[in-house]
Design a protein around this motif. Structure first.
Motif, PDB file in Angstrom:
ATOM      1  N   THR A 213      66.054-100.603  -0.151  1.00  0.00           N
ATOM      2  CA  THR A 213      66.540 -99.028  -0.354  1.00  0.00           C
ATOM      3  C   THR A 213      65.530 -98.126   0.359  1.00  0.00           C
ATOM      4  OG1 THR A 213      67.480 -98.755  -2.647  1.00  0.00           O
ATOM      5  CG2 THR A 213      66.969 -97.051  -1.790  1.00  0.00           C
ATOM      6  N   SER A 214      65.714 -98.316   1.916  1.00  0.00           N
ATOM      7  CA  SER A 214      65.272 -97.871   2.773  1.00  0.00           C
ATOM      8  C   SER A 214      65.267 -96.317   3.145  1.00  0.00           C
ATOM      9  CB  SER A 214      64.386 -98.523   4.123  1.00  0.00           C
ATOM     10  OG  SER A 214      66.064 -98.489   4.546  1.00  0.00           O
ATOM     11  N   ALA A 215      66.038 -95.411   2.775  1.00  0.00           N
ATOM     12  CA  ALA A 215      66.483 -94.098   2.501  1.00  0.00           C
ATOM     13  C   ALA A 215      65.279 -93.669   1.826  1.00  0.00           C
ATOM     14  CB  ALA A 215      67.520 -94.212   2.886  1.00  0.00           C
ATOM     15  N   SER A 216      64.219 -93.761   1.638  1.00  0.00           N
ATOM     16  CA  SER A 216      63.943 -92.982   0.745  1.00  0.00           C
ATOM     17  C   SER A 216      62.843 -93.542   0.039  1.00  0.00           C
ATOM     18  CB  SER A 216      64.274 -92.929  -0.847  1.00  0.00           C
ATOM     19  OG  SER A 216      63.220 -92.116  -1.813  1.00  0.00           O
ATOM     20  N   THR A 217      61.293 -93.084   0.455  1.00  0.00           N
ATOM     21  CA  THR A 217      59.643 -94.120   0.134  1.00  0.00           C
ATOM     22  C   THR A 217      59.713 -93.539  -1.602  1.00  0.00           C
ATOM     23  OG1 THR A 217      59.595 -93.992   2.257  1.00  0.00           O
ATOM     24  CG2 THR A 217      57.382 -94.442   0.852  1.00  0.00           C
ATOM     25  N   SER A 218      58.932 -94.217  -2.364  1.00  0.00           N
ATOM     26  CA  SER A 218      58.625 -94.560  -3.579  1.00  0.00           C
ATOM     27  C   SER A 218      57.507 -95.206  -3.570  1.00  0.00           C
ATOM     28  CB  SER A 218      59.733 -94.202  -4.711  1.00  0.00           C
ATOM     29  OG  SER A 218      58.702 -94.142  -6.160  1.00  0.00           O
ATOM     30  N   PHE A 219      56.272 -94.625  -4.776  1.00  0.00           N
ATOM     31  CA  PHE A 219      55.513 -95.406  -4.712  1.00  0.00           C
ATOM     32  C   PHE A 219      55.097 -95.493  -5.891  1.00  0.00           C
ATOM     33  CE2 PHE A 219      54.035 -93.408  -0.570  1.00  0.00           C
ATOM     34  CZ  PHE A 219      53.369 -94.268   0.328  1.00  0.00           C
ATOM     35  N   THR A 220      55.769 -95.739  -6.907  1.00  0.00           N
ATOM     36  CA  THR A 220      55.683 -95.753  -8.271  1.00  0.00           C
ATOM     37  C   THR A 220      55.790 -97.258  -8.312  1.00  0.00           C
ATOM     38  OG1 THR A 220      56.619 -93.615  -8.521  1.00  0.00           O
ATOM     39  CG2 THR A 220      56.477 -94.854 -10.728  1.00  0.00           C
ATOM     40  N   LYS A 221      57.053 -97.847  -7.916  1.00  0.00           N
ATOM     41  CA  LYS A 221      57.497 -99.776  -8.124  1.00  0.00           C
ATOM     42  C   LYS A 221      56.302 -99.770  -7.783  1.00  0.00           C
ATOM     43  CE  LYS A 221      60.965 -99.275 -10.065  1.00  0.00           C
ATOM     44  NZ  LYS A 221      62.269 -99.177  -9.786  1.00  0.00           N
ATOM     45  N   LEU A 222      55.696 -99.693  -6.439  1.00  0.00           N
ATOM     46  CA  LEU A 222      55.090-100.308  -5.933  1.00  0.00           C
ATOM     47  C   LEU A 222      53.491-100.774  -6.826  1.00  0.00           C
ATOM     48  CD1 LEU A 222      53.335-101.948  -3.179  1.00  0.00           C
ATOM     49  CD2 LEU A 222      53.068 -99.691  -2.017  1.00  0.00           C
ATOM     50  N   LEU A 223      52.958 -99.569  -7.312  1.00  0.00           N
ATOM     51  CA  LEU A 223      52.035 -99.921  -7.910  1.00  0.00           C
ATOM     52  C   LEU A 223      51.860-100.677  -9.127  1.00  0.00           C
ATOM     53  CD1 LEU A 223      50.706 -95.925  -7.563  1.00  0.00           C
ATOM     54  CD2 LEU A 223      49.793 -97.662  -6.603  1.00  0.00           C
ATOM     55  N   ASP A 224      53.073-100.030  -9.747  1.00  0.00           N
ATOM     56  CA  ASP A 224      53.694-101.085 -11.191  1.00  0.00           C
ATOM     57  C   ASP A 224      53.427-102.853 -10.740  1.00  0.00           C
ATOM     58  OD1 ASP A 224      54.245 -98.917 -13.108  1.00  0.00           O
ATOM     59  OD2 ASP A 224      56.550 -98.903 -12.467  1.00  0.00           O
ATOM     60  N   GLU A 225      53.521-103.265  -9.069  1.00  0.00           N
ATOM     61  CA  GLU A 225      53.646-104.119  -8.865  1.00  0.00           C
ATOM     62  C   GLU A 225      52.008-104.814  -9.243  1.00  0.00           C
ATOM     63  OE1 GLU A 225      54.835-107.975  -7.640  1.00  0.00           O
ATOM     64  OE2 GLU A 225      55.834-106.326  -8.452  1.00  0.00           O
ATOM     65  N   ILE A 226      51.710-103.860  -8.624  1.00  0.00           N
ATOM     66  CA  ILE A 226      49.882-103.766  -8.171  1.00  0.00           C
ATOM     67  C   ILE A 226      49.382-104.261  -9.562  1.00  0.00           C
ATOM     68  CG2 ILE A 226      47.759-103.233  -7.011  1.00  0.00           C
ATOM     69  CD1 ILE A 226      48.980-101.274  -5.088  1.00  0.00           C
ATOM     70  N   ALA A 227      49.689-103.312 -10.608  1.00  0.00           N
ATOM     71  CA  ALA A 227      48.849-103.503 -11.878  1.00  0.00           C
ATOM     72  C   ALA A 227      49.434-105.067 -12.639  1.00  0.00           C
ATOM     73  CB  ALA A 227      49.477-102.294 -12.761  1.00  0.00           C
ATOM     74  N   ALA A 228      50.389-105.179 -12.434  1.00  0.00           N
ATOM     75  CA  ALA A 228      50.917-105.852 -13.000  1.00  0.00           C
ATOM     76  C   ALA A 228      50.400-108.139 -12.489  1.00  0.00           C
ATOM     77  CB  ALA A 228      52.847-106.550 -12.843  1.00  0.00           C
ATOM     78  N   ARG A 229      50.181-107.485 -11.121  1.00  0.00           N
ATOM     79  CA  ARG A 229      49.345-109.415 -10.922  1.00  0.00           C
ATOM     80  C   ARG A 229      48.033-109.155 -11.373  1.00  0.00           C
ATOM     81  NH1 ARG A 229      52.384-110.694  -5.755  1.00  0.00           N
ATOM     82  NH2 ARG A 229      53.638-110.089  -5.506  1.00  0.00           N
ATOM     83  N   GLU A 230      47.414-110.061 -12.199  1.00  0.00           N
ATOM     84  CA  GLU A 230      47.036-110.328 -12.750  1.00  0.00           C
ATOM     85  C   GLU A 230      45.650-110.707 -12.058  1.00  0.00           C
ATOM     86  OE1 GLU A 230      47.589-112.931 -15.828  1.00  0.00           O
ATOM     87  OE2 GLU A 230      48.593-111.484 -17.073  1.00  0.00           O
ATOM     88  N   ASN A 231      46.233-111.957 -10.875  1.00  0.00           N
ATOM     89  CA  ASN A 231      44.750-112.403 -10.080  1.00  0.00           C
ATOM     90  C   ASN A 231      44.661-111.478  -8.871  1.00  0.00           C
ATOM     91  OD1 ASN A 231      47.488-112.614  -8.942  1.00  0.00           O
ATOM     92  ND2 ASN A 231      46.796-114.474  -7.600  1.00  0.00           N
ATOM     93  N   CYS A 232      45.076-110.146  -8.677  1.00  0.00           N
ATOM     94  CA  CYS A 232      44.793-109.214  -7.654  1.00  0.00           C
ATOM     95  C   CYS A 232      43.666-108.413  -8.293  1.00  0.00           C
ATOM     96  CB  CYS A 232      46.297-108.362  -7.536  1.00  0.00           C
ATOM     97  SG  CYS A 232      45.935-107.154  -6.140  1.00  0.00           S
ATOM     98  N   THR A 233      42.828-109.077  -6.315  1.00  0.00           N
ATOM     99  CA  THR A 233      41.567-108.198  -7.171  1.00  0.00           C
ATOM    100  C   THR A 233      41.510-107.151  -6.431  1.00  0.00           C
ATOM    101  OG1 THR A 233      39.219-108.043  -6.814  1.00  0.00           O
ATOM    102  CG2 THR A 233      40.180-108.865  -5.060  1.00  0.00           C
ATOM    103  N   ALA A 234      42.132-106.560  -5.209  1.00  0.00           N
ATOM    104  CA  ALA A 234      42.919-105.178  -4.732  1.00  0.00           C
ATOM    105  C   ALA A 234      43.808-105.207  -3.833  1.00  0.00           C
ATOM    106  CB  ALA A 234      41.419-105.351  -3.729  1.00  0.00           C
ATOM    107  N   ALA A 235      44.143-103.457  -3.598  1.00  0.00           N
ATOM    108  CA  ALA A 235      45.806-103.877  -2.432  1.00  0.00           C
ATOM    109  C   ALA A 235      45.118-103.105  -0.865  1.00  0.00           C
ATOM    110  CB  ALA A 235      46.761-103.428  -3.315  1.00  0.00           C
TER     111      ALA A 235
END
Length: 833
Positions: A213-235
């Protein structure tokens, strides 16, 4: 590495261990006393043997009580990974032709076109004297070392091309450099998020953005994705920072800050403000009544036009009539308000545009050349209703809430009110009581709700009506698309919740009282009792807007007089909490906020829970300004929700008949019980999508409706994303006749008000908020080395632990039985009892 360890679980509690040792010593003392007694009957070796066997048995029992456990721990290390997120929204297609030369050099350094020393020398030359010998040498050196081609290349490069090159350029790209120090995962985001591989970044932005859905930008889903990744040390977020969703990811940032997971950003784009006029946003009601004068607020961007005359025009597309306002361009934007009179029923389309004034003042000079002109206007629509809202107001007695609601609705010419009061004084001097004391048409097949748009049930005893009337109310909401508002009451609320139909329709459960924490004797009503705070969903709901400006709306709710009685509950699955109480004490049974105002779809209609019975307090020193704006918006919302199509066998309704490009909504079909009883097998229903032109007989799309397990009479589906335009949604069903007239509902997809291409400069502010909340940072393209230096992709030590309890092993049972048997044989052999 594998390690072993023997632990005693019983020793973890000092009290339990002390009790076991005391019991053991007591038992040993008894065994010794028994030995002294048996010495008179047997020889010393036999006595010692018996005592040893008994003490050994006690020792084994003590060992079992201490619960010995053997643990094997296998420790190994897993390499942490860095998540790289690339923005693929439409704003990334913009070419920053207005970028400064300094910004272009920064991009060229990041892309490896020029050396970083050239950028540092240019900063020196900017402060050197132009006529000094040293400054002249620096300028000449820049001209010699800097390739001429970088300026032309970056001049025509879009933000997405810049971001992609920064990531995937061979050897110097961020992805290749990250692989040397950490694992790397790549995702693409806009309004949603999808994973990809680093080598799959070739192709157009449109192709890569498919499904997000490129017609709109929202960082909410991206931040949820970062928080859900257990082995992610940084984004690492590569973006222009433009957010057109209006969402506030505060809860996501709070979660990430607690995880010690930093967010670093690379700003792709120019922060310089170009010379440009644009319609940044329009704020207007979705629907009004005929002859209303809605307030339409327009915010126009006026970069470069500070102090110059600017014309903002509102044009009615149907009639061609125009309203014009002349304003002076501000430092960032200018706000304009229009209040047109709408006399034509139906969907009225408007175009608002901004342009330089035709007649400039003499001291303003010639007209400026805009960077972009296709963002100078926006189109929107308002639904004009040529009807009245029919409301049934039911209460038990003439409490204050009933009196003020009755008076407010009676003053509104567009509301047809029926008020029912079950308990009221009647002296018999008049032919009948002032208000109806029973529901009208209660005995008819249609019931009292058939012609209504909204029913407001106050503090009335549900036992005042029969079971058949409650079933008609359920059909009114679920099958006819009506709106039910249930208000908290002090007298009969417990009886309301004991009614099975009302309890099933309510959007909340587990009700609790609110206890106010504030001084009830404070001189100002605003300081007394508890207040209501809007949730993010409540901020966007049309009923909850006491002001069209979001910040002013939140301030208006905070300044309303408080309440002393209220009920909240836990929202049911699918319910939306619009407001929560503040300044009060409640207990919660779920992680979701306790709802004071909650709404939920029920069939084709909706049920709204209002956890207070004192909205009349909002009239204090303000009259109808807030009190009736709230209830007036609710009446218009209810009238709009009732606009379902269909027949006696099926009703078709859409959650929102108007959406913006890139948004989705739900379409529902509600089948009658009679039709289901006469239909063998499963209903296979579809929605056919047609253009608004009645002559178009071929559908452009079909999609199936899916039945709900909890409600077999209800089928629903998400409407796929459609281009901007007007459509007809037609219901079809295999082997089921739906009548000679097609069952259709109108559906409108409007251009996005906050368009991705309206904001021509990159926005660093939101990325700075992410960095501040997560101990990250925002970098420019030439600062790749500094970014890599900040990353610390430590290895994560994982442990696999295996516990083997010894105290309940079968060998312990064999040992106990062996000791007991040996002791018994010795006693019997020597003639002891």
């Amino acid at each position: 590495m594998i390690s072993q360890r023997l632990t005693y679980i019983g020793l973890e509690s000092y009290g339990w261990a002390a009790l076991l040792i005391l019991c053991f010593l007591t038992a040993v003392g008894l065994v010794v006393w028994l030995y002294q007694y048996e010495r008179k009957l047997v020889s010393a070796p036999v006595g010692w043997t018996l005592m040893s066997l008994r003490v050994l048995l006690l020792a084994v029992l003590l060992l079992m009580a201490l619960q010995p456990t053997m643990s094997w721990t296998n420790s190994f290390k897993e390499q942490m990974s860095v998540l790289v997120a690339l923005d693929v929204s439409q704003s990334m297609d913009l070419v920053d032709e207005h970028a400064t030369d300094e910004e272009r050099k920064q991009w060229a350094v990041g892309l490896g076109m020029i050396k970083k020393d050239v950028l540092e020398d240019s900063s020196v030359s900017s402060v050197a004297e132009a006529d000094s010998e040293e400054g002249q040498k620096v300028i000449e050196s820049n001209e010699t070392d800097s390739p001429i081609s970088y300026n032309e290349t970056t001049h025509h490069m879009s933000r997405f091309d810049l971001a992609r090159q920064l990531l995937s350029a061979p050897k110097i790209g961020l992805l290749d450099r990250l692989k040397d120090i950490s694992g790397v995962e790549v995702v693409l985001f806009s309004r949603s998020v999808k994973g990809t591989a680093g080598e799959d970044l070739a192709g157009s932005r449109e192709a890569l953005a498919d499904g997000v859905t490129s017609a709109s930008t929202s960082f909410t889903k991206l931040l949820d994705e970062i928080a859900a990744r257990e082995n992610c040390t940084a984004a690492i977020v590569v973006s222009d920072g433009v957010d057109t969703s209006g969402e506030k990811p505060l809860s996501q940032l709070k979660q990430l800050s607690g995880q010690s997971r930093s967010i670093f950003s690379i700003l792709a784009g120019s922060v310089s403000q170009p010379v440009d006029l644009a319609i940044e946003s329009t704020d207007h009601p979705e629907s009004v009544y005929k002859k209303d004068q809605p307030l339409i607020r327009v915010r126009a961007t006026t970069n470069g036009y500070e102090g110059r005359n600017v014309t903002v025009t509102l044009t009615d597309v149907t009639t061609g009539s125009r309203l014009t306002h002349e304003v002076i361009g501000g430092e960032r934007f200018a706000d304009v308000e229009f209040s047109p009179v709408l006399n034509t029923p139906g969907r009225q389309r408007f175009i608002v545009d901004v342009s330089p004034s035709a007649e400039l003042n003499a001291d303003q000079g010639s007209a400026l050349e805009e960077t972009k002109q296709d963002n100078n206007q926006q189109e929107f629509a308002i639904n004009v209703i040529d009807d009245t809202t029919r409301i049934l107001l039911v209460d038990g007695e003439a409490r204050w809430e009933f009196r003020f609601l009755d008076a407010a609705f009676e003053r509104d010419d567009r509301v047809n009110l029926n008020a029912v009061l079950f308990e009221q004084p009647y002296l018999g001097l008049l032919p009948h009581s002032f208000f109806d004391s029973s529901l009208p048409n209660a005995k008819t097949s249609a019931g009292p709700f058939d012609e209504m748009d909204m029913v407001i049930w106050g503090d009335a005893d549900p036992r005042s009506v029969d079971q058949g009337t409650w079933e008609k109310l359920e059909r009114f909401v679920g099958e006819r698309g009506g709106t039910l508002v249930v208000s908290a009451g002090k007298r009969h609320f417990s009886a309301v919740m004991q009614n099975p139909i009302l309890a099933k329709m309510m959007p909340i459960e587990h009700f609790r009282h609110i206890e106010s924490n504030r001084n009830e004797t404070a001189p100002s009503p605003n300081l007394r009792g508890f207040h209501l705070k809007l949730t993010p969903q409540g901020e966007q709901h049309p009923v909850m807007k006491l002001d069209t400006d979001n910040a002013q709306n939140l301030k208006a709710w905070a300044n309303l007089p408080g309440h002393f009685h209220g009920l909240v509950g836990d929202p049911k699955p699918g319910a939306v909490v619009l407001a929560t109480p503040v300044g009060g004490t409640i207990s919660s049974t779920t992680s979701r906020p306790a709802g004071a105002i909650v709404v939920q779809n029920y069939g084709l209609g909706r049920v709204l829970w209002l956890g207070i019975d004192s909205t009349w307090r909002w009239r204090s020193r303000r009259g109808d300004k807030d009190h009736y704006r709230f209830w007036g918006q609710m009446s218009r919302w209810a009238a709009e929700m009732r606009s379902s199509a269909g027949s006696d066998d099926v009703r078709l309704a859409i959650d929102s008949t108007e959406v913006e490009e890139g948004e989705q909504t739900t379409v529902r079909a509600r089948w009658s019980r009679k039709l289901l009883q006469n239909t063998s097998g499963e209903i296979r229903a579809e929605i056919e999508v047609y253009p608004s032109d009645e002559n178009q007989l071929v559908p452009i799309m079909r999609f199936p409706l899916v039945g709900l397990e909890t409600e077999p009479m209800l089928h629903e589906a998400q409407i796929p994303e459609l281009p901007v335009g007007e459509y007809r949604l037609r219901l079809t069903a295999a082997d089921i006749p739906l009548g000679p007239v097609p069952i259709e509902a109108k559906y409108f997809v409007n251009p996005r008000q906050n368009s991705e291409t309206n904001q021509l400069s990159a926005d660093r502010s939101l990325l700075e908020q992410f960095a501040a909340a997560t101990n990250g940072a925002v970098f420019l393209p030439h600062q790749m080395d500094e970014l890599l230096a900040r990353l610390n992709p430590d290895s994560l030590t994982l442990e696999e632990k295996t516990d083997f309890p010894l105290w309940n092993h079968w060998l312990m049972f064999v040992m106990i039985m062996g000791i007991l048997t040996a002791e018994w044989l010795v006693r019997k052999w020597y003639g002891l009892p």
